[in-house]
Motif scaffolding. Structure first.
Motif, PDB file in Angstrom:
ATOM      1  N   ARG A 263     -12.722  11.077  12.271  1.00  0.00           N
ATOM      2  CA  ARG A 263     -12.638  11.628  10.918  1.00  0.00           C
ATOM      3  C   ARG A 263     -11.578  10.894  10.086  1.00  0.00           C
ATOM      4  N   ASN A 264     -10.500  10.449  10.735  1.00  0.00           N
ATOM      5  CA  ASN A 264      -9.397   9.789  10.027  1.00  0.00           C
ATOM      6  C   ASN A 264      -9.405   8.277  10.186  1.00  0.00           C
ATOM      7  N   ARG A 265     -10.515   7.706  10.627  1.00  0.00           N
ATOM      8  CA  ARG A 265     -10.534   6.293  10.991  1.00  0.00           C
ATOM      9  C   ARG A 265     -10.069   5.381   9.854  1.00  0.00           C
ATOM     10  N   SER A 266     -10.491   5.643   8.637  1.00  0.00           N
ATOM     11  CA  SER A 266     -10.119   4.758   7.535  1.00  0.00           C
ATOM     12  C   SER A 266      -8.625   4.797   7.241  1.00  0.00           C
ATOM     13  N   ALA A 267      -7.961   5.888   7.628  1.00  0.00           N
ATOM     14  CA  ALA A 267      -6.516   5.988   7.429  1.00  0.00           C
ATOM     15  C   ALA A 267      -5.726   5.499   8.637  1.00  0.00           C
ATOM     16  N   LEU A 268      -6.400   5.295   9.762  1.00  0.00           N
ATOM     17  CA  LEU A 268      -5.712   4.953  11.008  1.00  0.00           C
ATOM     18  C   LEU A 268      -5.907   3.499  11.442  1.00  0.00           C
ATOM     19  N   MET A 269      -7.002   2.882  11.041  1.00  0.00           N
ATOM     20  CA  MET A 269      -7.352   1.556  11.555  1.00  0.00           C
ATOM     21  C   MET A 269      -6.369   0.484  11.101  1.00  0.00           C
ATOM     22  N   PRO A 270      -5.678  -0.189  12.041  1.00  0.00           N
ATOM     23  CA  PRO A 270      -4.836  -1.328  11.665  1.00  0.00           C
ATOM     24  C   PRO A 270      -5.694  -2.580  11.489  1.00  0.00           C
ATOM     25  N   SER A 271      -5.120  -3.593  10.895  1.00  0.00           N
ATOM     26  CA  SER A 271      -5.843  -4.856  10.764  1.00  0.00           C
ATOM     27  C   SER A 271      -5.878  -5.566  12.117  1.00  0.00           C
ATOM     28  N   ARG A 272      -6.772  -6.530  12.225  1.00  0.00           N
ATOM     29  CA  ARG A 272      -6.866  -7.305  13.464  1.00  0.00           C
ATOM     30  C   ARG A 272      -5.547  -8.023  13.765  1.00  0.00           C
ATOM     31  N   ASP A 273      -4.931  -8.591  12.737  1.00  0.00           N
ATOM     32  CA  ASP A 273      -3.669  -9.305  12.944  1.00  0.00           C
ATOM     33  C   ASP A 273      -2.568  -8.355  13.410  1.00  0.00           C
ATOM     34  N   GLU A 274      -2.507  -7.168  12.827  1.00  0.00           N
ATOM     35  CA  GLU A 274      -1.511  -6.187  13.256  1.00  0.00           C
ATOM     36  C   GLU A 274      -1.736  -5.782  14.708  1.00  0.00           C
ATOM     37  N   ALA A 275      -2.982  -5.553  15.069  1.00  0.00           N
ATOM     38  CA  ALA A 275      -3.292  -5.178  16.451  1.00  0.00           C
ATOM     39  C   ALA A 275      -2.931  -6.300  17.416  1.00  0.00           C
ATOM     40  N   LYS A 276      -3.241  -7.544  17.034  1.00  0.00           N
ATOM     41  CA  LYS A 276      -2.932  -8.686  17.903  1.00  0.00           C
ATOM     42  C   LYS A 276      -1.426  -8.840  18.109  1.00  0.00           C
ATOM     43  N   ARG A 277      -0.647  -8.631  17.047  1.00  0.00           N
ATOM     44  CA  ARG A 277       0.810  -8.732  17.189  1.00  0.00           C
ATOM     45  C   ARG A 277       1.341  -7.633  18.106  1.00  0.00           C
ATOM     46  N   ALA A 278       0.796  -6.420  17.978  1.00  0.00           N
ATOM     47  CA  ALA A 278       1.225  -5.320  18.842  1.00  0.00           C
ATOM     48  C   ALA A 278       0.862  -5.592  20.293  1.00  0.00           C
ATOM     49  N   ILE A 279      -0.328  -6.113  20.520  1.00  0.00           N
ATOM     50  CA  ILE A 279      -0.764  -6.436  21.888  1.00  0.00           C
ATOM     51  C   ILE A 279       0.165  -7.476  22.505  1.00  0.00           C
ATOM     52  N   ALA A 280       0.460  -8.520  21.762  1.00  0.00           N
ATOM     53  CA  ALA A 280       1.336  -9.582  22.271  1.00  0.00           C
ATOM     54  C   ALA A 280       2.727  -9.034  22.591  1.00  0.00           C
ATOM     55  N   GLU A 281       3.243  -8.166  21.731  1.00  0.00           N
ATOM     56  CA  GLU A 281       4.571  -7.593  21.951  1.00  0.00           C
ATOM     57  C   GLU A 281       4.602  -6.712  23.208  1.00  0.00           C
ATOM     58  N   ILE A 282       3.580  -5.892  23.380  1.00  0.00           N
ATOM     59  CA  ILE A 282       3.545  -5.018  24.561  1.00  0.00           C
ATOM     60  C   ILE A 282       3.402  -5.839  25.834  1.00  0.00           C
ATOM     61  N   GLU A 283       2.585  -6.866  25.813  1.00  0.00           N
ATOM     62  CA  GLU A 283       2.431  -7.707  26.999  1.00  0.00           C
ATOM     63  C   GLU A 283       3.750  -8.418  27.318  1.00  0.00           C
ATOM     64  N   ARG A 284       4.492  -8.825  26.301  1.00  0.00           N
ATOM     65  CA  ARG A 284       5.803  -9.447  26.521  1.00  0.00           C
ATOM     66  C   ARG A 284       6.774  -8.446  27.150  1.00  0.00           C
ATOM     67  N   LEU A 285       6.734  -7.210  26.665  1.00  0.00           N
ATOM     68  CA  LEU A 285       7.656  -6.192  27.165  1.00  0.00           C
ATOM     69  C   LEU A 285       7.323  -5.774  28.604  1.00  0.00           C
ATOM     70  N   LYS A 286       6.051  -5.879  28.971  1.00  0.00           N
ATOM     71  CA  LYS A 286       5.682  -5.598  30.361  1.00  0.00           C
ATOM     72  C   LYS A 286       6.478  -6.482  31.315  1.00  0.00           C
ATOM     73  N   VAL A 287       6.592  -7.746  30.966  1.00  0.00           N
ATOM     74  CA  VAL A 287       7.324  -8.701  31.800  1.00  0.00           C
ATOM     75  C   VAL A 287       8.827  -8.444  31.703  1.00  0.00           C
ATOM     76  N   LEU A 288       9.302  -8.247  30.482  1.00  0.00           N
ATOM     77  CA  LEU A 288      10.730  -8.056  30.265  1.00  0.00           C
ATOM     78  C   LEU A 288      11.275  -6.833  30.994  1.00  0.00           C
ATOM     79  N   HIS A 289      10.513  -5.744  31.006  1.00  0.00           N
ATOM     80  CA  HIS A 289      11.002  -4.480  31.566  1.00  0.00           C
ATOM     81  C   HIS A 289      10.435  -4.168  32.948  1.00  0.00           C
ATOM     82  N   ALA A 290       9.824  -5.141  33.581  1.00  0.00           N
ATOM     83  CA  ALA A 290       9.312  -4.926  34.940  1.00  0.00           C
ATOM     84  C   ALA A 290      10.454  -4.471  35.844  1.00  0.00           C
TER      85      ALA A 290
END
Length: 380
Positions: free
Chosen positions: A196-223
């Motif tokens: 119902r709220n998809r149009s207010a919640l959907m991030p852009s592809r670039d924003e999602a890609k940056r978040a994915i890269a950051e989380i994957e980096r933190l997985k290694v950093l905080h292992a």
């Protein structure tokens, strides 16, 4: 692979017990159904205890006590104690609102094993706006401290969307500060209130890609410090996830009123017959329920899933998402790049994955229970 029969069906691992749909928060991405179960129709203590006994006998190992907000149930400690008695590992999934020291003490003494705490953002103002509850962020920090004080392991869950996607890494840092041993960074799944709220919640592809890269980096950093589980965004993926590990393969859900579902959003699919714990034993439902049999195995699949090498990896993706995007619950999940409907997903992500032009807070349709449904506060 042919249809799975009860004789070779493995036992489910987990049970999501939706004790109530009552909740003080109004999160716009909530996966609860739009039509919420009223308080008056909730299963009573004795029925839930019977269900938990049947779950243990079926081979289920852990129970997620969820909602809504399970702390609105006055019998929560009794339910936890019964789960402990029959040998089930209990995970309390909570907003933290309503968790006081006396309540935490009772739950710990009853045998609660684990707490999963939701957070909406790493910044208080944004978090409270997303939750639709002033002061929620502060209450969550207090709840985390109470869990630590009780000596229970803590998981933090954060749902990612347009309003907080730039702070995905900051939410991992917050989870560490709160003393969590595990954090789940989960991009919004678009069904229920999320759709119902998809149009207010959907991030852009670039924003999602940056978040994915950051989380994957933190997985290694905080292992070794914290376990970081990452649920990737469907609308920006090439292949779908194996939703729930595959339809009716690993777990089941019991709604507040006792309907048993193969997945959290299954009731969005018309024509499925859901059996209730009021009329059937849990083991019978797991083996024979028409809704559970509907998309179990691979015989139901259409092309390209039917001949795809991935069909027993992702099991065709999400049935609810296939219905929402392709109009057919038996279709290949349109998230899949091989789906004939994949362009639909790409178009939605492109059209809706943009920042709002207006300044200020994003306007959401909050999840609220009608007053007639018997909603109450977390301290009720």
């Amino acid at each position: 692979m042919t249809a799975i029969t009860p004789r070779d069906l493995p036992a489910p691992i987990g049970l999501l017990a939706e004790l109530t749909h009552r909740c003080p928060l109004g999160c716009p991405y909530c996966s609860n159904p739009i039509e919420l179960d009223a308080r008056a129709g909730e299963l009573d203590t004795a029925t839930w205890q019977r269900v938990f006994g049947e779950a243990a006998a079926l081979g289920i190992l852990h129970v997620h006590l969820s909602g809504g907000e399970p702390l609105t149930r006055r019998d929560l400690a009794d339910l936890v104690a019964h789960c402990a008695h029959v040998g089930l590992y209990t995970n309390l999934i909570t907003s933290g609102v309503g968790l006081t020291r006396p309540v935490m003490t009772r739950l710990a003494e009853a045998g609660l094993d684990h707490v999963q705490l939701s957070i909406q953002d790493s910044e208080a103002t944004s978090a409270d706006h997303i939750a639709g509850y002033q002061g929620a962020f502060a209450r969550k920090r207090e709840a985390a401290a109470l869990v630590q004080e009780a000596g229970l392991p803590l998981t933090v869950n954060a749902v990612i969307h347009r309003a907080n996607v730039a702070r995905a890494g900051a939410m991992v840092a917050l989870a560490i500060t709160l003393g969590a041993r595990r954090v789940e960074i989960a991009h919004t799944q678009y069904y229920g209130w999320g759709l119902r709220n998809r149009s207010a919640l959907m991030p852009s592809r670039d924003e999602a890609k940056r978040a994915i890269a950051e989380i994957e980096r933190l997985k290694v950093l905080h292992a070794g410090t914290i376990v970081i589980d990452h649920v990737a965004p469907d609308y920006h993926a090439r292949y779908p996830k194996a939703c729930m590990g595959g339809w009716a393969r690993r777990s089941l859900n019991v709604t507040p009123s006792g309907r048993v579902l193969p997945c959290h959003a299954a009731e969005t699919i018309p024509g499925l017959e859901f059996w209730s714990v009021a009329t059937h034993a849990l083991s019978t439902i797991w083996a024979d329920s028409p809704a559970f049999q509907a998309y179990r195995g691979t015989d139901w699949m259409q092309e390209p899933c039917r001949s795809c090498a991935r069909k027993e990896i992702d099991w065709g993706g999400c049935r609810c998402q296939a219905l929402a995007l392709a109009g057919d619950a038996a279709a290949t999940d349109p998230v899949c790049m091989l789906s004939p409907n994949h362009a639909v997903v790409a178009a939605i992500a492109e059209a809706e994955g943009v920042q709002p032009v207006a300044e200020g807070p994003i306007d959401y349709v909050y999840r609220r229970m009608p007053a007639r449904s018997g909603a109450s506060s977390a301290s009720d």
